[in-house]
Design an enzyme around this catalytic site. Structure first.
Site, PDB file in Angstrom:
ATOM      1  N   SER A 104       0.768  -1.470   0.010  1.00 33.71           N
ATOM      2  CA  SER A 104       0.132   0.012   0.043  1.00 33.71           C
ATOM      3  C   SER A 104       0.857   1.301  -0.137  1.00 33.71           C
ATOM      4  O   SER A 104       1.672   1.352  -1.006  1.00 33.71           O
ATOM      5  CB  SER A 104      -0.946  -0.014   1.195  1.00 33.71           C
ATOM      6  OG  SER A 104      -1.707   1.084   1.320  1.00 33.71           O
ATOM      7  N   HIS A 105       0.723   1.882   1.110  1.00 31.29           N
ATOM      8  CA  HIS A 105       1.324   3.275   1.146  1.00 31.29           C
ATOM      9  C   HIS A 105       2.733   3.183   1.646  1.00 31.29           C
ATOM     10  O   HIS A 105       3.503   4.284   1.964  1.00 31.29           O
ATOM     11  CB  HIS A 105       0.438   4.386   1.955  1.00 31.29           C
ATOM     12  CG  HIS A 105       0.120   3.602   3.389  1.00 31.29           C
ATOM     13  ND1 HIS A 105      -0.686   2.614   3.468  1.00 31.29           N
ATOM     14  CD2 HIS A 105       0.640   3.918   4.455  1.00 31.29           C
ATOM     15  CE1 HIS A 105      -0.759   2.316   4.819  1.00 31.29           C
ATOM     16  NE2 HIS A 105       0.213   2.845   5.181  1.00 31.29           N
ATOM     17  N   ASP A 109      -2.039   6.437  -3.426  1.00 35.14           N
ATOM     18  CA  ASP A 109      -1.006   5.779  -2.790  1.00 35.14           C
ATOM     19  C   ASP A 109      -0.591   4.699  -3.757  1.00 35.14           C
ATOM     20  O   ASP A 109      -0.953   4.573  -4.632  1.00 35.14           O
ATOM     21  CB  ASP A 109      -1.409   5.216  -1.202  1.00 35.14           C
ATOM     22  CG  ASP A 109      -2.544   4.199  -1.495  1.00 35.14           C
ATOM     23  OD1 ASP A 109      -3.035   3.947  -2.417  1.00 35.14           O
ATOM     24  OD2 ASP A 109      -2.330   3.211  -0.473  1.00 35.14           O
ATOM     25  N   ASP A 147      -0.883   1.602  -3.916  1.00 31.58           N
ATOM     26  CA  ASP A 147      -1.714   0.746  -4.749  1.00 31.58           C
ATOM     27  C   ASP A 147      -3.162   1.424  -5.212  1.00 31.58           C
ATOM     28  O   ASP A 147      -4.115   0.549  -5.450  1.00 31.58           O
ATOM     29  CB  ASP A 147      -2.168  -0.523  -3.766  1.00 31.58           C
ATOM     30  CG  ASP A 147      -2.616  -0.240  -2.410  1.00 31.58           C
ATOM     31  OD1 ASP A 147      -2.523   0.928  -2.120  1.00 31.58           O
ATOM     32  OD2 ASP A 147      -3.580  -1.148  -2.009  1.00 31.58           O
ATOM     33  N   ASP A 183      -5.554   2.782  -3.720  1.00 26.43           N
ATOM     34  CA  ASP A 183      -7.043   2.776  -3.013  1.00 26.43           C
ATOM     35  C   ASP A 183      -7.072   3.864  -2.031  1.00 26.43           C
ATOM     36  O   ASP A 183      -8.114   4.076  -1.610  1.00 26.43           O
ATOM     37  CB  ASP A 183      -7.006   1.361  -2.094  1.00 26.43           C
ATOM     38  CG  ASP A 183      -6.025   1.138  -1.103  1.00 26.43           C
ATOM     39  OD1 ASP A 183      -4.910   1.755  -1.089  1.00 26.43           O
ATOM     40  OD2 ASP A 183      -6.175  -0.110  -0.374  1.00 26.43           O
ATOM     41  N   ARG A 184      -6.008   4.587  -1.695  1.00 21.61           N
ATOM     42  CA  ARG A 184      -6.256   5.931  -1.051  1.00 21.61           C
ATOM     43  C   ARG A 184      -6.217   6.981  -1.990  1.00 21.61           C
ATOM     44  O   ARG A 184      -5.785   6.953  -2.841  1.00 21.61           O
ATOM     45  CB  ARG A 184      -5.114   6.022  -0.096  1.00 21.61           C
ATOM     46  CG  ARG A 184      -5.269   4.950   0.970  1.00 21.61           C
ATOM     47  CD  ARG A 184      -3.826   5.449   1.955  1.00 21.61           C
ATOM     48  NE  ARG A 184      -3.729   4.208   2.975  1.00 21.61           N
ATOM     49  CZ  ARG A 184      -3.124   4.506   4.084  1.00 21.61           C
ATOM     50  NH1 ARG A 184      -2.802   5.894   4.445  1.00 21.61           N
ATOM     51  NH2 ARG A 184      -3.300   3.500   5.148  1.00 21.61           N
ATOM     52  N   LYS A 231     -11.301   0.021  -0.724  1.00 24.53           N
ATOM     53  CA  LYS A 231     -11.496   1.584  -0.920  1.00 24.53           C
ATOM     54  C   LYS A 231     -10.797   1.935  -2.176  1.00 24.53           C
ATOM     55  O   LYS A 231     -10.209   1.147  -2.871  1.00 24.53           O
ATOM     56  CB  LYS A 231     -10.550   2.335   0.319  1.00 24.53           C
ATOM     57  CG  LYS A 231      -9.384   1.904   0.624  1.00 24.53           C
ATOM     58  CD  LYS A 231      -8.803   2.604   1.857  1.00 24.53           C
ATOM     59  CE  LYS A 231      -7.309   2.218   1.916  1.00 24.53           C
ATOM     60  NZ  LYS A 231      -7.254   1.217   3.129  1.00 24.53           N
TER      61      LYS A 231
HETATM   62  C1  G1P Z   1      -3.489   1.806   8.093  1.00 27.04           C
HETATM   63  C2  G1P Z   1      -4.919   2.789   8.477  1.00 27.04           C
HETATM   64  C3  G1P Z   1      -6.224   2.119   7.967  1.00 27.04           C
HETATM   65  C4  G1P Z   1      -6.074   1.338   6.671  1.00 27.04           C
HETATM   66  C5  G1P Z   1      -4.891   0.468   6.519  1.00 27.04           C
HETATM   67  C6  G1P Z   1      -4.690   0.033   5.413  1.00 27.04           C
HETATM   68  O1  G1P Z   1      -3.610   0.730   9.024  1.00 27.04           O
HETATM   69  O2  G1P Z   1      -4.958   3.448   9.637  1.00 27.04           O
HETATM   70  O3  G1P Z   1      -7.323   2.847   8.319  1.00 27.04           O
HETATM   71  O4  G1P Z   1      -7.262   0.667   6.684  1.00 27.04           O
HETATM   72  O5  G1P Z   1      -3.684   1.433   7.009  1.00 27.04           O
HETATM   73  O6  G1P Z   1      -4.469   0.961   4.166  1.00 27.04           O
HETATM   74  P1  G1P Z   1      -2.990   0.883  10.475  1.00 27.04           P
HETATM   75  O7  G1P Z   1      -1.574   0.957  10.055  1.00 27.04           O
HETATM   76  O8  G1P Z   1      -3.415   1.882  11.229  1.00 27.04           O
HETATM   77  O9  G1P Z   1      -3.227  -0.404  11.258  1.00 27.04           O
HETATM   78 ZN    ZN Z   2      -3.269   1.590  -0.190  1.00 20.37          ZN
END
Ligand code: G1P
Ligand code: ZN
Length: 543
Positions: A113-114, A277, A279, A281-282, A376
């Site tokens: 992801s991010h 981000d 992938d 989804d954000r 998302k």
């Molecule tokens: C974080 C975000 C959460 C999101 C997840 C995946 O998780 O806070 O809202 O769903 O990334 O993108 P966390 O690192 O807080 O467990």
């Molecule tokens: Zn992501």
């Protein structure tokens, strides 16, 4: 070509977190580490005879290697067919869309992801079920249990397939179809939004800057915004997915998307800014010289959903993760629809969406989505905003200010304390938990506490219970401080402190969030002793 059975030694650290298994690339690159997890997954899933699997990732370093390995293991598992994105690329929402459109039994998303990418960055893997959404905890826990005991992996000795050329291939008797990563997703977007209205908006000179952060969102944003909707070339920047995201941290918030924020606050700023981000989804949406909080974004989309063709019939309900601000609740109440509060993580929205209880959902962490997929969806949110701007004739800022005028402003911020030694983070949380029973009815740092608990969630659809989902302390005026540990990090622990205060007074709506939230910051310190335990005087990141 034959299917081989190879001995392996189990790993003890493959418990999926908030969103799949995430580790450093160096961890994934250990012999049989990826294979072990995939085999555990395949052992837990029922027989794959006749079934289709979807496979793709955000293109980060190790994506291609992992795709070939998983294809060879999928053949050994006995899948009839795998749909894989060209070049191994599929955004997370696109995986979800393709699973649903192709009636696949599930899909594997390769992404962290991010989190930053590259040889020293992070990699990740996640399984999505047939509804297109992340596997529920029942499955992820079973995979974890299996990963700790399995002794062998099964894999084809095929050399793999040519990932870059669209078409059908045979891999040890299994059909592999290399698909265009964008087309199914784009088709879905056409059914939801008024593309003509958005085209007119761009034709009329509306300027958008979409920063894809050198991640997987680029091809999708270019195809739809520049290709189909007529936004001028150059609207999408950093639009080519790079294995290391060009060194950027592909997390769309004002801190990491610094360049976008600079453009949006410049004298000749575009009308709207957006970023997605790793992938895709954000999403982050920014107005001209105006940052939109993700919690407000969800509330605005909910308030105006009927202006968008795909949601013209109205919303069944909305859902937000517990730490997300209550702005969406206020809109839902005004609309006369239910608002559900779920634990953090998209997997908790799946049942509500499947059961038709909610149409829109979102998280404070720059995540917004709807029942169109079960993830998302970053570009979806941007198209939604564009559709709203086109349909209402109002700017991003005006739409948010209208929300505040109608419901008050939920002043909001998240403070992250990163890379805390795990034992310190655990003792901080244990201290908070121990203090909880005495808090309701007491006053701490001048704040009158009404409720304090460790959030537990009972899924309204299947009755499953998830405990310990975050400490919340709610004041008598509705202000909240929430504490939880991140489940997506790969280094030490990250403490997230979520702060929310409701400001009904319109003359105070321009107050700077950090200033307005100062009393809650003091309360958080008094309750959790963050500075004392971690030695950190300031959060690492404030969004
Ligand atoms: C974080 C975000 C959460 C999101 C997840 C995946 O998780 O806070 O809202 O769903 O990334 O993108 P966390 O690192 O807080 O467990
Ligand atoms: Zn992501």
């Amino acid at each position: 070509m034959t299917i081989q059975t190879l001995p392996t030694t189990p790993f003890t650290d493959q418990r999926p977190g908030t969103s799949g298994l995430r580790k450093k690339v160096t961890v994934f690159a250990q012999a049989h580490y990826l294979e072990n997890f995939v085999q555990a997954l395949f052992d837990v899933l029922p027989a794959a005879t006749g079934l289709t699997l979807v496979l793709g990732g955000d293109g980060r370093y190790y994506n291609r290697v992992a795709v070939q390995t998983i294809l060879r293991m999928a053949a050994a598992k006995g899948y009839a067919r795998v749909l894989v994105g060209q070049g191994g690329i599929l955004s997370t929402p696109a995986v979800s869309a393709v699973i649903r459109a192709s009636q696949a039994s599930g899909g594997i998303v390769l992404s962290a992801s991010h989190n930053p990418g590259g040889p020293d960055g992070d990699f990740g893997i996640k399984y999505n079920i047939g509804n297109g959404g992340p596997a529920p905890e029942k499955i992820t826990e079973a995979v974890f249990a299996r990963s700790k005991e399995l002794q062998q992996i099964r894999i084809s000795d095929s050399a793999g397939i040519a990932l870059d050329v669209l078409g059908d291939y045979l891999l040890d008797g299994m059909q592999v179809t290399v698909i265009d990563p964008v087309s199914t997703y784009a088709e879905l977007m056409r059914t939801l939004f008024d593309f003509d209205a958005i085209r007119k908006l761009f034709a009329g000179g509306f300027r958008l800057r979409y920063d894809a952060m050198n991640a997987v969102g680029g091809p999708y944003a270019k195809a739809l915004l520049e290709g189909e909707l007529g936004a001028p070339a150059g609207t999408v920047v950093n639009g080519v997915p790079l294995e290391d995201f060009g060194g950027l941290h592909p997390d769309p918030n004002p801190v990491n998307a610094e360049d976008l924020i600079a453009h949006m606050f410049a004298a000749d700023a575009p009308d709207m800014g957006a970023a997605s981000d790793g992938d895709a989804d954000r999403n982050m949406v920014v107005g001209r010289k105006f940052v939109v909080s993700p919690s407000d974004s969800l509330a605005v989309l909910a308030a105006h959903a009927t202006r968008v063709p795909g949601y013209a019939k109205g919303l069944a309900g909305v859902a937000r993760s517990m730490p997300t601000s209550t702005a969406a609740d206020r809109v839902a109440q005004a609309l006369g629809i239910p608002c559900f509060e779920t634990p953090t993580g998209w997997k908790f929205f799946g049942n509500l969406l499947d059961a038709g209880k909610v149409t829109l959902c979102g998280e404070e962490s720059y995540g917004t989505g709807s029942d169109h997929v079960r993830e998302k969806d970053g570009l979806w949110a941007v198209l939604f905003w564009l559709n709203l701007v086109a349909a209402s004739g109002k700017s991003v800022e005006a739409l948010v200010r209208e929300l505040w005028a109608a419901h008050g402003r939920c002043v909001y911020s998240r403070h992250d304390y990163e890379a805390i030694p795990t034992d310190q983070a655990d003792s901080l949380m244990a201290g908070l938990r121990a203090a909880l029973p005495a808090l309701p009815g007491s006053s701490v740092a001048g704040c009158a506490i009404a409720l304090a608990d460790d959030f537990a969630y009972t899924d309204p659809v299947d009755g499953s219970v998830s405990n310990k989902q975050g400490i919340r302390v709610i004041l008598t005026d509705g202000s909240r401080v929430v504490f939880r540990l991140s489940g997506t990090g790969t280094e030490g622990a990250t403490l997230r402190v979520y702060l929310e205060r409701h400001e009904p007074d319109a003359s105070r709506h321009d107050i700077e969030a950090q200033t307005a939230l100062q009393p809650l910051v003091a309360l958080a310190e008094a309750l959790a002793h963050i500075r004392g335990i971690t030695g950190m005087a300031q959060p690492s990141v404030m969004t």
